[in-house]
Design a protein around this motif. Structure first.
Motif, PDB file in Angstrom:
ATOM      1  N   GLU A 117       0.855  -1.185   0.000  1.00  4.16           N
ATOM      2  CA  GLU A 117       0.000   0.000   0.000  1.00  4.16           C
ATOM      3  C   GLU A 117       0.895   1.240   0.000  1.00  4.16           C
ATOM      4  O   GLU A 117       1.873   1.316   0.743  1.00  4.16           O
ATOM      5  N   ILE A 118       0.565   2.216  -0.833  1.00  5.48           N
ATOM      6  CA  ILE A 118       1.396   3.409  -1.004  1.00  5.48           C
ATOM      7  C   ILE A 118       0.720   4.600  -0.340  1.00  5.48           C
ATOM      8  O   ILE A 118      -0.452   4.900  -0.607  1.00  5.48           O
ATOM      9  N   VAL A 119       1.466   5.287   0.525  1.00  6.37           N
ATOM     10  CA  VAL A 119       1.003   6.534   1.139  1.00  6.37           C
ATOM     11  C   VAL A 119       2.032   7.609   0.804  1.00  6.37           C
ATOM     12  O   VAL A 119       3.178   7.545   1.265  1.00  6.37           O
ATOM     13  N   VAL A 120       1.626   8.576  -0.015  1.00 11.13           N
ATOM     14  CA  VAL A 120       2.541   9.625  -0.477  1.00 11.13           C
ATOM     15  C   VAL A 120       2.517  10.787   0.511  1.00 11.13           C
ATOM     16  O   VAL A 120       1.445  11.329   0.830  1.00 11.13           O
ATOM     17  N   HIS A 121       3.686  11.155   0.990  1.00 13.64           N
ATOM     18  CA  HIS A 121       3.823  12.284   1.905  1.00 13.64           C
ATOM     19  C   HIS A 121       3.640  13.579   1.115  1.00 13.64           C
ATOM     20  O   HIS A 121       4.359  13.838   0.144  1.00 13.64           O
ATOM     21  N   ALA A 122       2.681  14.391   1.533  1.00 15.30           N
ATOM     22  CA  ALA A 122       2.399  15.660   0.861  1.00 15.30           C
ATOM     23  C   ALA A 122       2.723  16.822   1.780  1.00 15.30           C
ATOM     24  O   ALA A 122       2.834  16.664   3.011  1.00 15.30           O
ATOM     25  N   TYR A 123       2.893  18.007   1.176  1.00 21.47           N
ATOM     26  CA  TYR A 123       3.068  19.214   1.970  1.00 21.47           C
ATOM     27  C   TYR A 123       1.765  19.552   2.697  1.00 21.47           C
ATOM     28  O   TYR A 123       0.691  19.026   2.377  1.00 21.47           O
ATOM     29  N   SER A 124       1.851  20.450   3.665  1.00 17.29           N
ATOM     30  CA  SER A 124       0.671  20.817   4.450  1.00 17.29           C
ATOM     31  C   SER A 124      -0.435  21.401   3.586  1.00 17.29           C
ATOM     32  O   SER A 124      -1.624  21.270   3.911  1.00 17.29           O
ATOM     33  N   ASP A 125      -0.061  22.031   2.460  1.00 18.57           N
ATOM     34  CA  ASP A 125      -1.072  22.619   1.575  1.00 18.57           C
ATOM     35  C   ASP A 125      -1.673  21.605   0.604  1.00 18.57           C
ATOM     36  O   ASP A 125      -2.491  21.965  -0.254  1.00 18.57           O
ATOM     37  N   GLY A 126      -1.268  20.344   0.711  1.00 18.34           N
ATOM     38  CA  GLY A 126      -1.846  19.299  -0.126  1.00 18.34           C
ATOM     39  C   GLY A 126      -1.022  18.927  -1.339  1.00 18.34           C
ATOM     40  O   GLY A 126      -1.290  17.901  -1.981  1.00 18.34           O
ATOM     41  N   ARG A 127      -0.021  19.718  -1.695  1.00 18.60           N
ATOM     42  CA  ARG A 127       0.815  19.384  -2.853  1.00 18.60           C
ATOM     43  C   ARG A 127       1.656  18.149  -2.545  1.00 18.60           C
ATOM     44  O   ARG A 127       2.269  18.059  -1.491  1.00 18.60           O
ATOM     45  N   ALA A 128       1.673  17.215  -3.496  1.00 19.25           N
ATOM     46  CA  ALA A 128       2.409  15.962  -3.317  1.00 19.25           C
ATOM     47  C   ALA A 128       3.281  15.729  -4.546  1.00 19.25           C
ATOM     48  O   ALA A 128       2.850  15.089  -5.511  1.00 19.25           O
ATOM     49  N   PRO A 129       4.529  16.227  -4.545  1.00 19.90           N
ATOM     50  CA  PRO A 129       5.393  16.092  -5.728  1.00 19.90           C
ATOM     51  C   PRO A 129       5.641  14.641  -6.125  1.00 19.90           C
ATOM     52  O   PRO A 129       5.907  14.364  -7.306  1.00 19.90           O
ATOM     53  N   GLY A 130       5.552  13.708  -5.184  1.00 23.80           N
ATOM     54  CA  GLY A 130       5.811  12.313  -5.521  1.00 23.80           C
ATOM     55  C   GLY A 130       4.624  11.585  -6.117  1.00 23.80           C
ATOM     56  O   GLY A 130       4.774  10.475  -6.655  1.00 23.80           O
ATOM     57  N   LEU A 131       3.434  12.177  -6.053  1.00 23.28           N
ATOM     58  CA  LEU A 131       2.231  11.494  -6.529  1.00 23.28           C
ATOM     59  C   LEU A 131       2.230  11.232  -8.035  1.00 23.28           C
ATOM     60  O   LEU A 131       1.852  10.129  -8.461  1.00 23.28           O
ATOM     61  N   PRO A 132       2.634  12.186  -8.885  1.00 25.13           N
ATOM     62  CA  PRO A 132       2.640  11.899 -10.332  1.00 25.13           C
ATOM     63  C   PRO A 132       3.496  10.691 -10.706  1.00 25.13           C
ATOM     64  O   PRO A 132       3.129   9.932 -11.606  1.00 25.13           O
ATOM     65  N   ARG A 133       4.605  10.504 -10.025  1.00 21.55           N
ATOM     66  CA  ARG A 133       5.451   9.348 -10.328  1.00 21.55           C
ATOM     67  C   ARG A 133       4.711   8.050 -10.043  1.00 21.55           C
ATOM     68  O   ARG A 133       4.759   7.102 -10.827  1.00 21.55           O
ATOM     69  N   VAL A 134       4.041   7.995  -8.909  1.00 23.01           N
ATOM     70  CA  VAL A 134       3.310   6.783  -8.541  1.00 23.01           C
ATOM     71  C   VAL A 134       2.164   6.533  -9.513  1.00 23.01           C
ATOM     72  O   VAL A 134       1.918   5.406  -9.955  1.00 23.01           O
ATOM     73  N   GLU A 135       1.459   7.595  -9.868  1.00 21.09           N
ATOM     74  CA  GLU A 135       0.349   7.458 -10.812  1.00 21.09           C
ATOM     75  C   GLU A 135       0.841   7.002 -12.177  1.00 21.09           C
ATOM     76  O   GLU A 135       0.178   6.209 -12.857  1.00 21.09           O
ATOM     77  N   LYS A 136       2.009   7.486 -12.582  1.00 25.78           N
ATOM     78  CA  LYS A 136       2.580   7.066 -13.866  1.00 25.78           C
ATOM     79  C   LYS A 136       2.889   5.578 -13.878  1.00 25.78           C
ATOM     80  O   LYS A 136       2.803   4.916 -14.927  1.00 25.78           O
ATOM     81  N   LEU A 137       3.231   5.039 -12.731  1.00 24.26           N
ATOM     82  CA  LEU A 137       3.502   3.604 -12.615  1.00 24.26           C
ATOM     83  C   LEU A 137       2.225   2.784 -12.559  1.00 24.26           C
ATOM     84  O   LEU A 137       2.264   1.546 -12.583  1.00 24.26           O
ATOM     85  N   GLY A 138       1.069   3.454 -12.470  1.00 24.32           N
ATOM     86  CA  GLY A 138      -0.201   2.752 -12.399  1.00 24.32           C
ATOM     87  C   GLY A 138      -0.482   2.137 -11.047  1.00 24.32           C
ATOM     88  O   GLY A 138      -1.246   1.172 -10.955  1.00 24.32           O
ATOM     89  N   VAL A 139       0.112   2.701 -10.010  1.00 23.38           N
ATOM     90  CA  VAL A 139      -0.048   2.157  -8.658  1.00 23.38           C
ATOM     91  C   VAL A 139      -0.990   3.070  -7.870  1.00 23.38           C
ATOM     92  O   VAL A 139      -0.756   4.274  -7.796  1.00 23.38           O
ATOM     93  N   PRO A 140      -2.050   2.524  -7.272  1.00 19.23           N
ATOM     94  CA  PRO A 140      -2.942   3.369  -6.463  1.00 19.23           C
ATOM     95  C   PRO A 140      -2.233   3.885  -5.226  1.00 19.23           C
ATOM     96  O   PRO A 140      -1.371   3.205  -4.662  1.00 19.23           O
ATOM     97  N   ALA A 141      -2.590   5.085  -4.798  1.00 21.42           N
ATOM     98  CA  ALA A 141      -1.903   5.685  -3.653  1.00 21.42           C
ATOM     99  C   ALA A 141      -2.835   6.615  -2.902  1.00 21.42           C
ATOM    100  O   ALA A 141      -3.788   7.156  -3.462  1.00 21.42           O
ATOM    101  N   LYS A 142      -2.542   6.785  -1.626  1.00 22.87           N
ATOM    102  CA  LYS A 142      -3.216   7.771  -0.788  1.00 22.87           C
ATOM    103  C   LYS A 142      -2.199   8.841  -0.430  1.00 22.87           C
ATOM    104  O   LYS A 142      -0.983   8.616  -0.512  1.00 22.87           O
ATOM    105  N   THR A 143      -2.661  10.002  -0.019  1.00 25.96           N
ATOM    106  CA  THR A 143      -1.757  11.080   0.378  1.00 25.96           C
ATOM    107  C   THR A 143      -1.949  11.396   1.860  1.00 25.96           C
ATOM    108  O   THR A 143      -3.024  11.200   2.420  1.00 25.96           O
ATOM    109  N   PHE A 144      -0.868  11.886   2.451  1.00 24.53           N
ATOM    110  CA  PHE A 144      -0.864  12.254   3.875  1.00 24.53           C
ATOM    111  C   PHE A 144      -0.221  13.636   3.982  1.00 24.53           C
ATOM    112  O   PHE A 144       0.996  13.754   4.031  1.00 24.53           O
TER     113      PHE A 144
END
Length: 398
Positions: free
Chosen positions: A252-279
């Protein structure tokens, strides 16, 4: 005085270079941990790292680089960071504070030649800086210790600022995402690719086998788990150092995001086709992993490679480490730090124990032979053979 020379065959013909000269192909990256993952042994690393910390230095030592050329000061004097000492003690040349222009002057894959503190591409001087040795590192570290009081004050201020911003997360778990991984009533092992993580993971094998904890890899810690033969249940972090294959392992993937909700690592995970949640949180990735495990009901949290001491907080060199101090207060008695357990507990068997084990095995075999029918028949054969041998020897001397 002219320095002695050595021959380097196979580099566009034999040529003579000074004995303390380093020649190698170069790889460049402004992110040290990203460079350490792709550089080859014997190459020259060009980085842009203010105050090299121990984790970064350990990764370069493990990569067996020939030299490190740093565009920024490796020891700025703000605090006594541990990285340069690790590099120098490993025999790796450190050319310090050469300026960021080197990233424009040098092309990756080209050959560089380092003489003292000067860096050449061909015959062209492209950068120049201080070449550290053990004495100069020790002197710089002594000077840096004088700035510790200022850093302690800054650390305390950062801690209070973080407490104001994230008190709802720390006190009530507000913002922690719903996850599928089941933590309730289980142990949780959180692995960060930090100090001594390989050795501590190896020592913890019996614990993992017996308790089967939830395995959480923090960024590159997920790769560390896979390298040790495990499959992580969850991967937490900004996804800048976990490999593509590991991200696809089914965790299970949990992407660490900034306090304002921006998650620079999320596009990479989405490009791999892997579902993810953000924190979203201002804390570090290792902190949100601990907070999540605690909030979701883990009965014990075992941490490998995380930061535990003030020296390590300062060595990491960023204000966000204030969150680690508060997170450890929040998690409290659940947290067991495995740091250095490999040095405390060695699975070496004493020689005396080995001898005793062998003697016990021989005694057991002798007892088994003595009481069994087959054993008794074997002993009679051995006795007859021995009697015959003695008879033949007596005949020789009679």
């Amino acid at each position: 005085m002219r320095l002695p020379t050595l021959r380097l065959p196979g580099r566009r013909g034999d040529r003579e270079v000074a004995a303390d000269t380093i020649v190698g192909t170069v790889k460049l990256d402004r992110r040290t941990k990203r460079l350490a993952a792709r550089i080859n042994p014997g190459q020259i690393a060009v980085i842009n790292h203010m105050d090299i910390d121990r984790v970064a230095a350990d990764s370069l030592v493990a990569a067996e680089v020939a030299a490190v050329v740093n565009a920024k000061p490796s020891i700025s004097g703000r605090y006594p960071n541990l990285g340069p000492e690790v590099l120098v003690n490993a025999g790796i040349a450190v050319i310090d504070n050469v300026g960021e222009e080197i990233f424009d002057e040098v092309r990756e894959g080209s050959e560089l030649r380092i003489v003292d503190g000067d860096v050449y591409s061909g015959e062209t001087l492209v950068a120049s800086g201080q070449r550290y040795d053990a004495e100069s590192v020790a002197a710089a570290m002594a000077d840096a210790r004088e700035g510790l009081s200022v850093q302690l004050e800054a650390f305390a201020a950062n801690t209070m600022e973080y407490l104001k911003r994230e008190r709802e997360l720390l006190l009530d778990g507000v913002g922690i995402p719903d996850v599928d991984t089941e933590f309730a009533g289980r142990h949780c092992l959180i692995v960060v690719r930090g100090y001594d993580y390989k050795e501590d993971l190896e020592v913890l094998r019996p614990y993992i086998r017996e308790f089967k904890p939830v395995l959480v890899g923090v960024d590159g810690g997920a790769d560390a788990l896979v390298e040790a033969g495990y499959t992580p249940d969850m991967i937490v972090g900004d996804m800048d150092s976990a490999s593509d294959d590991v991200l696809r392992c089914g965790a299970e993937i949990v992407v660490h995001a900034y306090s304002d909700g921006r998650a620079p690592g999320l596009p990479r995970v989405e490009k791999l086709g892997v579902p993810a949640k953000t924190f979203p949180a201002a804390a570090t990735s290792e902190d949100i992993a601990m907070l999540m495990a605690d909030e979701k009901g883990a009965t014990m949290i075992v941490a490998v490679g995380t930061h535990a001491t003030l020296v390590e907080f300062l060595d990491k060199g960023r204000a966000g480490m204030a969150s680690t101090f508060l997170t450890r207060l929040r998690v409290g008695g659940k947290l067991v730090d495995a740091k250095g357990v490999s040095r405390l507990y060695k699975q070496n068997v004493p020689v005396s124990a080995m001898v005793l084990l062998v003697l016990s095995a021989v005694a057991a075999m002798a007892a088994a032979i003595g009481v069994s029918t087959v054993g008794q028949a074997f002993l009679e054969v051995v006795a007859d053979w021995w009697d015959g041998l003695i008879f033949q020897i007596q005949r020789l001397f009679s």
